[in-house]
Design an enzyme around this catalytic site. Structure first.
Site, PDB file in Angstrom:
ATOM      1  N   GLU A  86       0.878  -1.166   0.000  1.00 22.77           N
ATOM      2  CA  GLU A  86       0.000   0.000   0.000  1.00 22.77           C
ATOM      3  C   GLU A  86       0.909   1.206   0.000  1.00 22.77           C
ATOM      4  O   GLU A  86       1.537   1.523   1.008  1.00 22.77           O
ATOM      5  CB  GLU A  86      -0.940  -0.041   1.200  1.00 22.77           C
ATOM      6  CG  GLU A  86      -2.066   0.986   1.092  1.00 22.77           C
ATOM      7  CD  GLU A  86      -1.675   2.304   1.735  1.00 22.77           C
ATOM      8  OE1 GLU A  86      -1.335   3.240   0.970  1.00 22.77           O
ATOM      9  OE2 GLU A  86      -1.704   2.406   2.956  1.00 22.77           O
TER      10      GLU A  86
ATOM     11  N   CYS B 280      -2.922   8.517   3.389  1.00 23.16           N
ATOM     12  CA  CYS B 280      -2.725   8.027   2.021  1.00 23.16           C
ATOM     13  C   CYS B 280      -3.991   8.138   1.176  1.00 23.16           C
ATOM     14  O   CYS B 280      -3.908   8.247  -0.049  1.00 23.16           O
ATOM     15  CB  CYS B 280      -2.213   6.597   2.043  1.00 23.16           C
ATOM     16  SG  CYS B 280      -3.196   5.479   3.045  1.00 23.16           S
TER      17      CYS B 280
END
Length: 478
Positions: free
Chosen positions: A243, A280
């Site tokens: 990720e 994020c």
């Protein structure tokens, strides 16, 4: 301290790393910096722990996770205080993050007994099935911005599905991760199943991944770090879950009423400036349909200017009427954000001036009239910068939204079902919010496409990340 084989211990050579409070720039603690000998020890411990844990009944694993989750809730206020001290976010946000981490533990406790396989149809006299087996010892690397929930998202499925794990938290905020590991140890996880290592990141990652013990790598971090780990994994072909951040687009459509536009502005300002934009899935490129562009820009600027001034995050009590802003991770990140704003060539509608005083703060900054070559449109800002750009048609909006190689999250605000369906189908991302900005939960898969990485954590999809499918076919005696 390092946690290896069920014991807390210093680095074998005595080296330590200072931990700073980014809101004050003061040293608030120290953690051990692992030596090569320590890394060899943790690999041996993880191998031994896996040999035990893979044979432990799923119900026993579930009981340990559930107990650890309840311990986190009991200790939430104390852990949140540590989190705020070493990471800088407001105490109220830290408390919510610890509670979310407990949710990961409790949710995956339930999943531990649901790692189903399947029976395959076959010819008479034969039996064939698929079973899920734990992938093996895991090396888990987590980022600074969510020092409780990121480790929890990796610890919980690894423990649930029978893996051992070596957790390597960011050295900027490691003590929160240590509190999660302590909860698992207190809940009865056997020695070697859960381990914690802090130290020089390149040395730690290279040593662990180059061993033949680690079977799985999971990273929440930057694209360059992810690419480095992919290269290191080539020797042993470990499975990876990556990720790597994103550059989330938002589409604001012109069918919204003024009241709906106001609610969309509320949601985006709250989501964008949470944790100083160091999220994020933070909305970072906001595209507004031309007919409502000026009104939406005014609404956003008005709300940003009502935010509390940067600074003093750790000192503001929970429940304050306006949340203070978090600091950035370090001076390098603050300077990078300032450089991105100053070099953008955009019109600064509010913000853009670094405050005086201690702490790595930068004010919430809204940009308009942005040149197409500005780096803020192509590089993840990972800071409190909110660029607003107009678009004309749905096709134009999707073209701009999909114009970067990242694809973690995307958002849209519309009252039209037809537009919503078309925009959802057209966004090239791993997660989508329709009139909603809260996307992460234990039950939902988290991950992206393109340079945002691959694989998923959270949800039932974690079973695929932490187990391997083994096909078995049997027949009567020859």
């Amino acid at each position: 301290m390092l946690f290896i084989g069920g014991e807390w211990r210093p680095a074998s050579d005595g080296r330590v790393i200072d931990v700073l409070n980014p809101a004050t720039e003061e040293v608030v603690g120290q953690v051990a910096s692992a030596s090569a000998a320590d890394l060899d020890d943790v690999l041996a411990a993880a191998a031994e722990g896996f040999a035990v844990w893979r044979r432990t009944a799923p119900a026993e694993r579930a009981a340990v996770l559930d107990h650890a989750g309840r311990l986190l809730l009991d200790r939430a206020e104390a852990i949140a205080a540590v989190l705020t001290e070493e990471q800088g976010k407001p105490l109220e946000e830290s408390l919510a993050e610890v509670r979310q981490s407990a949710e990961y533990f409790s949710w995956f406790a339930g999943e531990a007994v649901r790692s189903y396989g399947r029976l395959l149809p076959t010819a008479p006299g034969r039996r064939s099935w698929v079973e899920r087996r734990p992938v093996g010892p895991v090396a888990a690397f987590t980022a600074w911005n969510f020092p409780a929930s990121l480790p929890a998202r990796k610890l919980a499925p690894a423990v649930a599905f029978g893996c051992s794990i070596v957790l390597c938290p960011a050295v900027e905020a490691p003590r929160t991760a240590a509190a999660l590991v302590q909860a698992l140890d207190d809940a009865g996880v056997p020695p070697g199943v859960v381990n914690l290592i802090t130290g020089d990141p390149p040395q730690v990652s290279e040593h662990l991944i180059n061993s033949d013990v680690i079977a799985k790598i999971t990273l929440t971090g930057s694209v360059p770090v992810g690419q480095t780990l992919v290269g290191l994994s080539a020797k042993h072909l470990q499975s990876l879950t990556l990720e790597l951040g994103g550059h989330a687009p938002v589409l604001i459509f012109d069918d919204l009423t003024p009241e709906q536009l106001g609610r969309a502005a509320d949601a985006l300002v709250r989501a964008k400036f949470r944790n100083a934009g160091q999220v994020c899935i933070s909305p970072s490129r906001i595209f507004v349909q031309e007919a409502v562009y000026d009104a939406f820009v005014d609404a956003v600027v008005e709300r940003v200017e009502r935010l509390a001034p940067a600074g003093g995050a750790a000192a503001t009590p929970p429940g304050a009427p306006t949340s203070p802003l978090s600091p950035l991770a370090n001076a390098r990140r603050r300077d990078a954000v300032a450089a991105m704003v100053s070099s953008s060539g955009a019109k600064i509608r509010t913000g853009g001036v670094q405050p005086d005083g201690p702490g790595f703060f930068y004010p919430p900054t809204v940009l308009t009239d942005i040149p197409p070559t500005a780096s803020v449109l192509t590089d993840e800002p990972f800071g409190p910068i909110l660029p607003l750009l107009p678009f004309s048609t749905l096709e134009d909006g999707l073209r701009q939204a999909n114009a970067v190689p990242y694809g973690l999250a995307g958002y849209l605000f519309t009252a039209s079902t037809e537009r919503a369906d078309a925009a959802i189908a057209g966004l090239d991302v791993g997660m989508i919010g329709l009139n909603e900005v809260a996307l992460a939960s234990a039950a939902s898969p988290f991950g992206g496409v393109g340079l945002s990485g691959y694989g998923r954590e959270g949800g039932t999809e974690s079973l695929e990340a932490y187990t391997v499918a083994t096909a078995v076919t049997t027949k009567g005696a020859p």
